[in-house]
Scaffold this motif. Sequence first.
Motif, PDB file in Angstrom:
ATOM      1  N   LEU A 219      56.616 -81.254  32.188  1.00 50.15           N
ATOM      2  CA  LEU A 219      57.016 -82.332  32.844  1.00 50.15           C
ATOM      3  C   LEU A 219      55.961 -83.272  32.944  1.00 50.15           C
ATOM      4  O   LEU A 219      54.711 -83.097  32.789  1.00 50.15           O
ATOM      5  CB  LEU A 219      56.880 -81.697  34.267  1.00 50.15           C
ATOM      6  N   SER A 220      56.571 -84.710  33.076  1.00 51.57           N
ATOM      7  CA  SER A 220      55.683 -85.695  33.168  1.00 51.57           C
ATOM      8  C   SER A 220      55.191 -86.021  34.698  1.00 51.57           C
ATOM      9  O   SER A 220      55.576 -85.079  35.416  1.00 51.57           O
ATOM     10  CB  SER A 220      56.528 -87.137  33.009  1.00 51.57           C
ATOM     11  N   GLN A 221      54.182 -86.540  34.707  1.00 49.67           N
ATOM     12  CA  GLN A 221      53.490 -86.810  35.824  1.00 49.67           C
ATOM     13  C   GLN A 221      54.433 -87.349  36.955  1.00 49.67           C
ATOM     14  O   GLN A 221      54.554 -86.937  38.203  1.00 49.67           O
ATOM     15  CB  GLN A 221      52.238 -87.822  35.928  1.00 49.67           C
ATOM     16  N   ASP A 222      55.369 -88.280  36.683  1.00 43.97           N
ATOM     17  CA  ASP A 222      56.434 -88.817  37.455  1.00 43.97           C
ATOM     18  C   ASP A 222      57.441 -87.619  37.854  1.00 43.97           C
ATOM     19  O   ASP A 222      57.693 -87.702  39.167  1.00 43.97           O
ATOM     20  CB  ASP A 222      57.260 -90.021  36.761  1.00 43.97           C
ATOM     21  N   MET A 223      57.844 -86.884  37.112  1.00 42.65           N
ATOM     22  CA  MET A 223      58.633 -85.839  37.514  1.00 42.65           C
ATOM     23  C   MET A 223      57.863 -84.802  38.587  1.00 42.65           C
ATOM     24  O   MET A 223      58.620 -84.251  39.390  1.00 42.65           O
ATOM     25  CB  MET A 223      58.972 -84.923  36.131  1.00 42.65           C
ATOM     26  N   LYS A 224      56.530 -84.487  38.321  1.00 45.69           N
ATOM     27  CA  LYS A 224      55.863 -83.733  38.969  1.00 45.69           C
ATOM     28  C   LYS A 224      55.913 -84.368  40.517  1.00 45.69           C
ATOM     29  O   LYS A 224      55.864 -83.403  41.620  1.00 45.69           O
ATOM     30  CB  LYS A 224      54.635 -83.419  38.645  1.00 45.69           C
ATOM     31  N   GLU A 225      55.709 -85.622  40.546  1.00 44.74           N
ATOM     32  CA  GLU A 225      55.495 -86.095  41.835  1.00 44.74           C
ATOM     33  C   GLU A 225      56.852 -86.135  42.570  1.00 44.74           C
ATOM     34  O   GLU A 225      56.779 -85.904  43.650  1.00 44.74           O
ATOM     35  CB  GLU A 225      54.978 -87.748  41.591  1.00 44.74           C
ATOM     36  N   LYS A 226      57.819 -86.379  41.932  1.00 46.27           N
ATOM     37  CA  LYS A 226      59.334 -86.366  42.324  1.00 46.27           C
ATOM     38  C   LYS A 226      59.314 -84.919  43.167  1.00 46.27           C
ATOM     39  O   LYS A 226      59.795 -84.691  44.187  1.00 46.27           O
ATOM     40  CB  LYS A 226      60.220 -86.687  41.580  1.00 46.27           C
TER      41      LYS A 226
END
Length: 547
Positions: A219-226
């Motif tokens: 997972l990208s960092q953006d996906m984790k934050e979402k």
Amino acid sequence: MSARYIFITGGVCSSLGKGVTVAALGTLLESRGYRVTMQKMDPYINIDPGTMSPFQHGEVYVTDDGAETDLDLGYYERFTRNTKFTRANSVSTGQIYNAVIQRERRGDYLGRTVQVIPHITNEIKKRITDLTNDEEIDFVIVEIGGTVGDIESVPFLEAIRQMRREKGREGVCFIHLTLVPTITAAGEAKTKPTQHSVKELMTYGIQPDVLVCRVRTPLSQDMKEKLSLFCNVRNENIISASDIQNSIYEIPEMYRNERLDQVVLDHFQMEAKRLNFKKWTEILDIIHNPSRDVRIAVVGKYIALQDAYRSVYEGLMHGGIASQVNVQFVKVDPEELERTDDLSVLHDVHGILVPGGFGNRGIEGKLMAIRYAREHKIPFFGICLGMQCAVIEYARNVLGWQNANSTEFNPAAEYPVISLLEEQMGLEQKGGTMRLGGFPALITENTLAHKEYGATRIRERHRHRFEFTYRYRAEMEKAGLIFSGISPDKQLVEIVELKQSQHPWFLGCQFHPEFQSKPTEPNPLFAGFVRAAAAHAKEHEKKEKKK
């Protein structure tokens, strides 16, 4: 504080890998010096999977104390080095309701209405906490079978919700394993299924502390934050469970790199002891850099389903690790051998294994494969039914007893060289009535079995109703078959083999050695069989080069 409890649930769909996630987390915590046990909660109403079809359920794993369990217990036992598993580590809805109903019939609940809450949930909680009664345990990792939203799983989810209420956040950690699918041509991962799965879990009063997401790539960092925002889980507690490349034994390293064990220890505010991962690193190095490929034919009627012979495949891989080779499986349908009378599929294999099973379907094809292995000097390994077939093949084609058979397949056989165990006669109940669990065997010195085990007494696990008919032993020994493993009371044959002057490696065992094989400690018979197959592969290469 006493034991901490880690509950792993699954969402979105089945077969995401809860079992190997439990096993890998157990490996990591054990490698940090913690004492770990694991438990599988199965929502089906069967008492155990013993009477289920392998096509529906996969293999039945057997513990030393004779429990027929879900195959996930095999993962638990293979991945850990010091944890022992018993029937207490495998629980089903059928067991829970059976225990409660028996109490009701005895009058234990006299005057009260028996209900799901509190009686069923109390029994579930008791099964979990009982694992800590006999020894000091740091972590109990419990896999809740099925998928969140299944009606069968509701009592288990309610029970673990109650445990969080009783033991607090410092005593319980919820891990939710979900799928983050990639469904677009652009390869974009979608978090919506995980969001809905967490929402469904929360309707049962459970807020996950950790999210483990099955993904094609991390997972990208953006996906984790979402996911953190919509699922109310800390960013650092969102773990990528990426697709692996070669072997399930890469999974502990993957979770180590994702810091899953560290996240769990942080949740409990516990010390992250030094991780001793040396043995696993050595195993992975062999898996990634094998010296050669070795092709093993597995001749079984359930080969269409990978999980039907899961422990056998794993045992072969463990043997490959011991010999530093890559084992390639050639899956052979014995019914196809019968239909076509074509054994060409066996021409280029370096070893032939016939696993256990029940029923007469495909038996003649298995006998054809065994004869081919015996006559062409290809290393052969027969397990349970595979050993029985080896005896039948030898009786027919060496002693000339054309009508030799097992009474399982032909009750009126002229030479019933395999027959029902005496204690099995007259039994009407099928579930849990076979010869099950660990039993000792005495090994004859100066035999192949003795060479592989390096011992004169062993203990292996069984699951069968039929055995070699002992009255034929003298005649078959005279014809060259060696009975190298016998029960201590000298009534049951455990191992048969051929002299190494006759065949490089030919052995059948009545027990299931795959149940006691680990990547760190391969079962001696699997290690020996693959070693012999590797030697055969080497000789085959030499002959090809001369051509």
